[in-house]
Design a protein around this motif. Structure first.
Motif, PDB file in Angstrom:
ATOM      1  N   THR A 507      33.306  44.004  55.216  1.00 28.79           N
ATOM      2  CA  THR A 507      33.985  43.226  54.174  1.00 28.79           C
ATOM      3  C   THR A 507      34.677  44.185  53.219  1.00 28.79           C
ATOM      4  O   THR A 507      34.069  45.159  52.744  1.00 28.79           O
ATOM      5  N   ALA A 508      35.953  43.909  52.929  1.00 28.12           N
ATOM      6  CA  ALA A 508      36.676  44.662  51.911  1.00 28.12           C
ATOM      7  C   ALA A 508      36.530  43.956  50.572  1.00 28.12           C
ATOM      8  O   ALA A 508      36.716  42.735  50.471  1.00 28.12           O
ATOM      9  N   LEU A 509      36.193  44.698  49.528  1.00 29.11           N
ATOM     10  CA  LEU A 509      36.022  44.183  48.175  1.00 29.11           C
ATOM     11  C   LEU A 509      37.055  44.861  47.274  1.00 29.11           C
ATOM     12  O   LEU A 509      37.140  46.101  47.262  1.00 29.11           O
ATOM     13  N   VAL A 510      37.820  44.055  46.520  1.00 28.22           N
ATOM     14  CA  VAL A 510      38.937  44.585  45.743  1.00 28.22           C
ATOM     15  C   VAL A 510      38.884  44.047  44.314  1.00 28.22           C
ATOM     16  O   VAL A 510      38.625  42.859  44.095  1.00 28.22           O
ATOM     17  N   VAL A 511      39.154  44.919  43.346  1.00 27.92           N
ATOM     18  CA  VAL A 511      39.393  44.511  41.959  1.00 27.92           C
ATOM     19  C   VAL A 511      40.586  45.308  41.463  1.00 27.92           C
ATOM     20  O   VAL A 511      40.646  46.534  41.659  1.00 27.92           O
ATOM     21  N   GLY A 512      41.550  44.605  40.835  1.00 28.82           N
ATOM     22  CA  GLY A 512      42.743  45.273  40.332  1.00 28.82           C
ATOM     23  C   GLY A 512      43.154  44.756  38.976  1.00 28.82           C
ATOM     24  O   GLY A 512      42.745  43.664  38.548  1.00 28.82           O
ATOM     25  N   ASP A 513      43.995  45.547  38.282  1.00 30.01           N
ATOM     26  CA  ASP A 513      44.433  45.197  36.930  1.00 30.01           C
ATOM     27  C   ASP A 513      45.860  45.687  36.741  1.00 30.01           C
ATOM     28  O   ASP A 513      46.111  46.887  36.670  1.00 30.01           O
ATOM     29  N   VAL A 514      46.799  44.736  36.677  1.00 28.68           N
ATOM     30  CA  VAL A 514      48.192  45.076  36.391  1.00 28.68           C
ATOM     31  C   VAL A 514      48.329  45.314  34.894  1.00 28.68           C
ATOM     32  O   VAL A 514      47.831  44.532  34.080  1.00 28.68           O
ATOM     33  N   MET A 515      48.991  46.381  34.530  1.00 28.53           N
ATOM     34  CA  MET A 515      49.172  46.693  33.118  1.00 28.53           C
ATOM     35  C   MET A 515      50.128  45.684  32.485  1.00 28.53           C
ATOM     36  O   MET A 515      51.187  45.392  33.049  1.00 28.53           O
ATOM     37  N   GLY A 516      49.748  45.183  31.314  1.00 29.21           N
ATOM     38  CA  GLY A 516      50.551  44.173  30.638  1.00 29.21           C
ATOM     39  C   GLY A 516      49.893  42.813  30.732  1.00 29.21           C
ATOM     40  O   GLY A 516      48.751  42.670  31.185  1.00 29.21           O
ATOM     41  N   LEU A 576      29.047  52.169  51.995  1.00 20.83           N
ATOM     42  CA  LEU A 576      30.246  51.793  51.248  1.00 20.83           C
ATOM     43  C   LEU A 576      31.280  52.899  51.400  1.00 20.83           C
ATOM     44  O   LEU A 576      30.956  54.086  51.291  1.00 20.83           O
ATOM     45  N   HIS A 577      32.506  52.512  51.639  1.00 16.60           N
ATOM     46  CA  HIS A 577      33.618  53.453  51.729  1.00 16.60           C
ATOM     47  C   HIS A 577      34.600  53.058  50.626  1.00 16.60           C
ATOM     48  O   HIS A 577      35.210  51.986  50.680  1.00 16.60           O
ATOM     49  N   LEU A 578      34.768  53.914  49.586  1.00 16.34           N
ATOM     50  CA  LEU A 578      35.490  53.520  48.385  1.00 16.34           C
ATOM     51  C   LEU A 578      36.615  54.493  48.056  1.00 16.34           C
ATOM     52  O   LEU A 578      36.507  55.706  48.310  1.00 16.34           O
ATOM     53  N   ALA A 579      37.686  53.932  47.455  1.00 12.12           N
ATOM     54  CA  ALA A 579      38.784  54.742  46.908  1.00 12.12           C
ATOM     55  C   ALA A 579      39.227  54.097  45.605  1.00 12.12           C
ATOM     56  O   ALA A 579      39.183  52.873  45.447  1.00 12.12           O
ATOM     57  N   ASN A 580      39.678  54.930  44.648  1.00 13.46           N
ATOM     58  CA  ASN A 580      39.975  54.463  43.303  1.00 13.46           C
ATOM     59  C   ASN A 580      41.375  54.911  42.891  1.00 13.46           C
ATOM     60  O   ASN A 580      41.766  56.050  43.114  1.00 13.46           O
ATOM     61  N   ALA A 581      42.140  53.980  42.286  1.00 12.54           N
ATOM     62  CA  ALA A 581      43.465  54.291  41.756  1.00 12.54           C
ATOM     63  C   ALA A 581      43.482  54.018  40.260  1.00 12.54           C
ATOM     64  O   ALA A 581      43.927  52.960  39.804  1.00 12.54           O
ATOM     65  N   GLY A 582      42.914  54.935  39.495  1.00  9.79           N
ATOM     66  CA  GLY A 582      42.953  54.840  38.037  1.00  9.79           C
ATOM     67  C   GLY A 582      42.077  53.761  37.437  1.00  9.79           C
ATOM     68  O   GLY A 582      42.223  53.438  36.254  1.00  9.79           O
ATOM     69  N   HIS A 583      41.173  53.187  38.206  1.00  8.77           N
ATOM     70  CA  HIS A 583      40.349  52.068  37.735  1.00  8.77           C
ATOM     71  C   HIS A 583      39.021  52.596  37.193  1.00  8.77           C
ATOM     72  O   HIS A 583      38.602  53.712  37.501  1.00  8.77           O
ATOM     73  N   ILE A 584      38.362  51.761  36.357  1.00  9.39           N
ATOM     74  CA  ILE A 584      37.037  52.150  35.880  1.00  9.39           C
ATOM     75  C   ILE A 584      36.076  52.129  37.069  1.00  9.39           C
ATOM     76  O   ILE A 584      36.230  51.320  37.994  1.00  9.39           O
ATOM     77  N   CYS A 630      34.623  45.599  38.051  1.00  9.66           N
ATOM     78  CA  CYS A 630      35.237  44.796  36.991  1.00  9.66           C
ATOM     79  C   CYS A 630      36.490  45.483  36.473  1.00  9.66           C
ATOM     80  O   CYS A 630      36.770  46.641  36.803  1.00  9.66           O
ATOM     81  N   THR A 631      37.257  44.768  35.645  1.00  9.94           N
ATOM     82  CA  THR A 631      38.413  45.348  34.977  1.00  9.94           C
ATOM     83  C   THR A 631      38.014  45.816  33.586  1.00  9.94           C
ATOM     84  O   THR A 631      36.953  45.448  33.063  1.00  9.94           O
ATOM     85  N   ASP A 632      38.879  46.630  32.966  1.00  4.00           N
ATOM     86  CA  ASP A 632      38.496  47.259  31.701  1.00  4.00           C
ATOM     87  C   ASP A 632      38.375  46.276  30.548  1.00  4.00           C
ATOM     88  O   ASP A 632      37.783  46.597  29.515  1.00  4.00           O
ATOM     89  N   GLY A 633      38.934  45.053  30.700  1.00  5.22           N
ATOM     90  CA  GLY A 633      38.791  44.075  29.635  1.00  5.22           C
ATOM     91  C   GLY A 633      37.346  43.710  29.362  1.00  5.22           C
ATOM     92  O   GLY A 633      37.014  43.237  28.265  1.00  5.22           O
ATOM     93  N   LEU A 634      36.467  43.957  30.323  1.00  3.81           N
ATOM     94  CA  LEU A 634      35.053  43.631  30.152  1.00  3.81           C
ATOM     95  C   LEU A 634      34.342  44.663  29.281  1.00  3.81           C
ATOM     96  O   LEU A 634      33.422  44.326  28.538  1.00  3.81           O
ATOM     97  N   ALA A 682      38.184  40.425  34.931  1.00  2.00           N
ATOM     98  CA  ALA A 682      37.870  40.060  36.312  1.00  2.00           C
ATOM     99  C   ALA A 682      36.576  40.781  36.678  1.00  2.00           C
ATOM    100  O   ALA A 682      36.445  41.992  36.464  1.00  2.00           O
ATOM    101  N   LEU A 683      35.629  40.042  37.199  1.00  2.00           N
ATOM    102  CA  LEU A 683      34.313  40.594  37.543  1.00  2.00           C
ATOM    103  C   LEU A 683      33.939  40.148  38.945  1.00  2.00           C
ATOM    104  O   LEU A 683      34.032  38.961  39.267  1.00  2.00           O
ATOM    105  N   LEU A 684      33.541  41.111  39.787  1.00  2.00           N
ATOM    106  CA  LEU A 684      33.086  40.803  41.144  1.00  2.00           C
ATOM    107  C   LEU A 684      31.757  41.511  41.364  1.00  2.00           C
ATOM    108  O   LEU A 684      31.647  42.726  41.130  1.00  2.00           O
TER     109      LEU A 684
END
Length: 818
Positions: A507-516, A576-584, A630-634, A682-684
């Motif tokens: 299973t792929a698990l994704v959380v993202g946050d568009v700036m703005g 778990l196999h994970l990669a991060n693009a500037g996310h918390i 989760c996203t940084d708003g949390l 956004a929280l998963l």
């Protein structure tokens, strides 16, 4: 409200007492007198005894004129009081005379001087409220000793003094007054009236309240010449209105002009007051109630509000002119009748069309007010005919009616039906103009609320359409999610989460946050989320997927920036196999000891920066571990280090919970995201249950047609070992079709057959051919095309996914219960 002393303040003395005991500013005892239709006193309070001198036993049943003597005017004089010079009267003045004999149909007020038995005189402030409706009582008279307000240092705005009620009343008709109070206090809403009534019934003593905020229905003549002139004009205007608009024709020109001036001014004041009371909220329901309550009881006794179906449903602006098929929803009904009288007959929420011969249809189609001075028996019967099994004639017949349209941009959104009691003066042409202006203002306010409701609905629909509906159970894991918009005025944002089914029960698990924030961010989020789903279906490794996503964002434009965390869970390998693009970073909660930790991942640059490599890491996990993304708003609060929020996230994620939903709620509460939050959240959360090795069976097959029979045999044998023999026939048949296709299309000697027992029975066949199979039609003479149609018909679900080495074709079967 400035109430001054408590209700037990010392009352002023009655007539005949030379000395005056001053009551503390803010409250003054009132005399309360109720007069029946024959002019006889039916209630005489203790305050009336003190002020007018007659005991209650002598007052009850006597004619009110005998108890409140009016002996004519005295010359003008200046009495030295703070009120200035004024015309003084023995008795309560000519305005009250008219009220006492029933000729005054509207509330009145004034100031007069009583001749006391002794050497002193008593200045009196008085209010007269006509009582309408059933019952024998005709008039409520309130009076107070003005001398009690003689305080040199008082700074009281006398135009804002209104009668109210508090402790120790002996009013036997209080319950009747409670029913009628909204009718007799014309500027008071039903809610405000209820407050006074509760004080009458529970506490009781009538007092005079000084208010710096409330408007007064009628203001006594305080003696200032300019104010006295205004009062005289109002009285003449009201008498003229009661006599009918044509009555001005018999008046001198200057007096007629005065009356017209006063009438217009009072209506402008009323409209100004109503405008201030409506539109305090953008909530459509609240606005509807404000509009209804603004006109009852001051302008009308009953106000029913109807809106078009599209307006109530929160849809777009209604098109076209209404017709006999247009559905109108009754959204509010405000009245001064006894509680419940209207509720069963014309309940709020009912929808109906209106026939062409009714005044309502005329109003809605012309967009102009319709005035019916009195509803006749015939018209009452005609209106009542549309109400099945309900007779509304007793509620409307003989009442004066004004129907006003609620318009915006020349489109009728609804209309209001205004009714006055038979005892009240009829609506006239000036009322029609006033009602039209009132409706125009109300229509604009309603349209603003409608537009906000519509835009809010569009935003919510857009956001909901972009956020996926994630299954709570995937292969080897349970998932729970939460999405919270940043503000009530901006429900659309760029935060998202997702899960994608991958080959090999992963299973792929994704959380993202568009700036703005706003629609642009939401639109970008939708594009990125779709791209992630597409690339995940190709089974790209996490780092490569983020690399491709970054390239896509740069092609879409330089304003596309987003953070993204992508994880692939393999429940069979426990990894778990994970990669991060500037996310918390995510939080991993270990089931063994309940310890939580932020996973140390290479941060990477946000999506859209370009030219920055992405790295992936592998993390071993055990059954029962939980992953929180989760996203940084949390966790981010303006002015506070983000480390504090991350620490709280780790602590709250480790807290024991009865379920995944409860665990999410615990995190939300701990981070106080319901108060002061400005960004979306956004929280998963995924509980990584794993799949035991005994629930997985794998076979390597040669690219030889003879292997098809072997595949069927091993599947049947394995299902028998798992006590799933009931699925063997269908599973064996479908496995034969998939293995046959793999044998025909493979380019090497690698074919893999895999069975996984979990919530469903999963069967996967891998080969090295990259061409994904599709359903095709098969004619009577065709040799190919039937296999996948058979799989589609017999399976619970099936599909095909690309892999780095080729493709995987799979199907699922539902496990038998028990």
């Amino acid at each position: 409200m400035d109430r001054g002393t408590e209700a037990g303040a010392t009352p002023s003395p009655g007539a005949g007492n030379g000395a005056v005991e001053h009551t503390a500013a803010g409250r003054i005892p009132l005399a309360v007198v109720v007069v029946d239709r024959d002019g006889l006193v039916s209630h005489w309070s203790s305050g009336a005894r003190r002020l007018f001198g007659a005991p209650k036993e002598e007052a009850l049943g006597r004619h009110v004129v005998d108890l409140l003597p009016v002996s004519g005017a005295l010359p003008e004089e200046t009495d030295g009081t703070p009120f200035g010079s004024h015309a003084t009267f023995d008795g309560l003045g000519p305005g009250l005379d008219s009220s006492l004999d029933g000729r005054l149909p509207y509330p009145a007020a004034g100031r007069a001087r009583l001749t006391a038995a002794g050497p002193g005189r008593t200045d009196v402030l008085w209010w007269a409220y006509p009582l309408v409706g059933p019952g024998s009582e005709r008039l409520l008279v309130l009076a107070a000793d003005a001398a009690a307000m003689r305080h040199e240092d008082d700074d009281v705005s006398f135009e804002r003094i209104a009668p109210g009620f508090a402790l120790h009343t002996d009013f036997p008709g209080a319950e009747e007054l409670a029913r009628r109070l909204p009718e007799i206090l014309p500027s008071m809403s039903v809610g405000e009236g209820a407050r006074i009534v509760s004080q009458v019934l529970e506490l009781g003593y009538p007092v005079l309240e000084f208010s710096q905020n409330d408007r007064v229905p009628v203001t006594p003549d305080w003696g200032v010449p300019r104010r006295a002139e205004r009062r005289a004009r109002r009285e003449r205007a009201a008498r003229t209105q009661a006599a009918g608009a044509s009555g001005t024709q018999d008046l001198p020109d200057d007096e007629r002009e005065d009356l017209e001036y006063v009438a217009v001014r009072e209506r402008l004041e009323f409209l100004n007051e109503v405008s201030g009371r409506i539109g305090t909220s953008l909530d459509l329901s609240q606005t509807i109630l404000e509009v209804s309550r603004a006109v009852v009881p001051r302008f009308t006794d009953v106000a029913g509000t109807y809106l078009r179906e599209q307006v109530v449903a929160g849809e777009g602006f209604p098109d076209g002119v209404p017709d006999t098929t247009t559905m109108w929803h009754r959204v509010a009904l405000e009245h001064t009748d006894e509680p419940g009288r209207w509720d069963d007959v014309v309940p709020v929420g009912e929808a109906m069309p209106f026939p062409a011969h009714t005044p309502f249809f005329q109003c809605m189609t012309t967009g102009e007010p319709v005035l019916v001075p009195r509803i006749s028996e015939q018209m009452g019967h005609m209106i009542a005919a549309q109400f099945e099994k309900r007779d509304i004639r007793p509620l409307i017949t003989h009442r004066s009616m004004l129907v006003v349209p609620l318009k915006a941009r020349n489109v009728v959104l609804g209309f209001m039906i205004l009714l006055r009691h038979p005892e009240r003066v009829e609506f006239n042409d000036m009322d029609r103009v006033t009602g039209a202006e009132l409706a125009a203002r109300a229509g604009l306010v309603l349209d603003n609320a409608r537009m906000y409701t519509y835009q809010e609905s569009v935003a919510e629909t857009l956001q909901d359409s972009m956020l996926p509906t994630i299954a709570p159970r995937m292969a080897g894991c349970d998932i729970a999610t939460r999405y919270l918009p940043g503000t009530l005025l901006g429900r659309v944002g760029g935060d998202w989460f997702d899960s994608v089914k991958l080959p090999g029960s992963r299973t792929a698990l994704v959380v993202g946050d568009v700036m703005g924030h706003g629609l642009n961010s939401a639109a970008m989020m939708g594009q990125l989320r779709t791209a992630v789903q597409t690339m995940a279906a190709l089974d790209l490794p996490p780092a490569q997927l983020l690399r491709n996503l970054d390239d896509l964002a740069q092609r879409l434009g330089d304003s596309y920036l987003a953070t993204c965390l992508y994880a692939v869970y393999d429940p069979i390998a426990g990894e778990l196999h994970l990669a991060n693009a500037g996310h918390i970073p995510p939080v991993l909660v270990r089931a063994a000891d309940g310890r939580s930790e932020l996973l140390d991942l290479p941060t990477g640059a946000p999506i859209g920066v370009g030219g920055v490599p992405f790295e992936a890491v592998r993390v071993r996990v055990a059954p029962g571990d939980r992953l929180v993304m989760c996203t940084d708003g949390l966790v981010e609060v303006r002015g506070e280090d983000i480390g504090v929020g991350l620490a709280t996230l780790c602590e709250s994620a480790a807290h024991p919970a009865a379920s995944m939903d409860h665990a999410c709620d615990t995190i939300i509460r701990a981070l106080n995201t319901c108060g002061g939050r400005k960004d979306d959240v956004a929280l998963l959360m995924a509980r990584l249950n794993g799949i035991a090795s005994e629930d997985v069976a794998v076979w390597r097959l040669a690219p030889d047609p003879v292997e098809v029979g072997r595949a069927r045999a091993v599947v049947r044998e394995q299902l028998r070992a798992w006590s799933l023999a009931g699925l063997a026939d269908n599973a064996e048949l479908m496995v034969g079709e998939l293995v046959t296709n793999a044998v025909q299309h493979t380019h090497s000697r690698r074919i893999e057959l895999r069975l996984v027992r979990g919530d469903t029975l999963l069967c996967e066949v891998d080969d090295d051919d990259h061409t994904l199979p599709t359903l095709v039609g098969a004619g009577p003479g065709d040799e190919f095309g039937r296999g996948l149609r058979l799989v589609s018909a017999l399976s619970r679900e099936w599909g095909a996914s690309g892999t780095g080495a080729g493709k995987t074709v799979w199907f699922e079967l539902t496990l038998p219960r028990g």
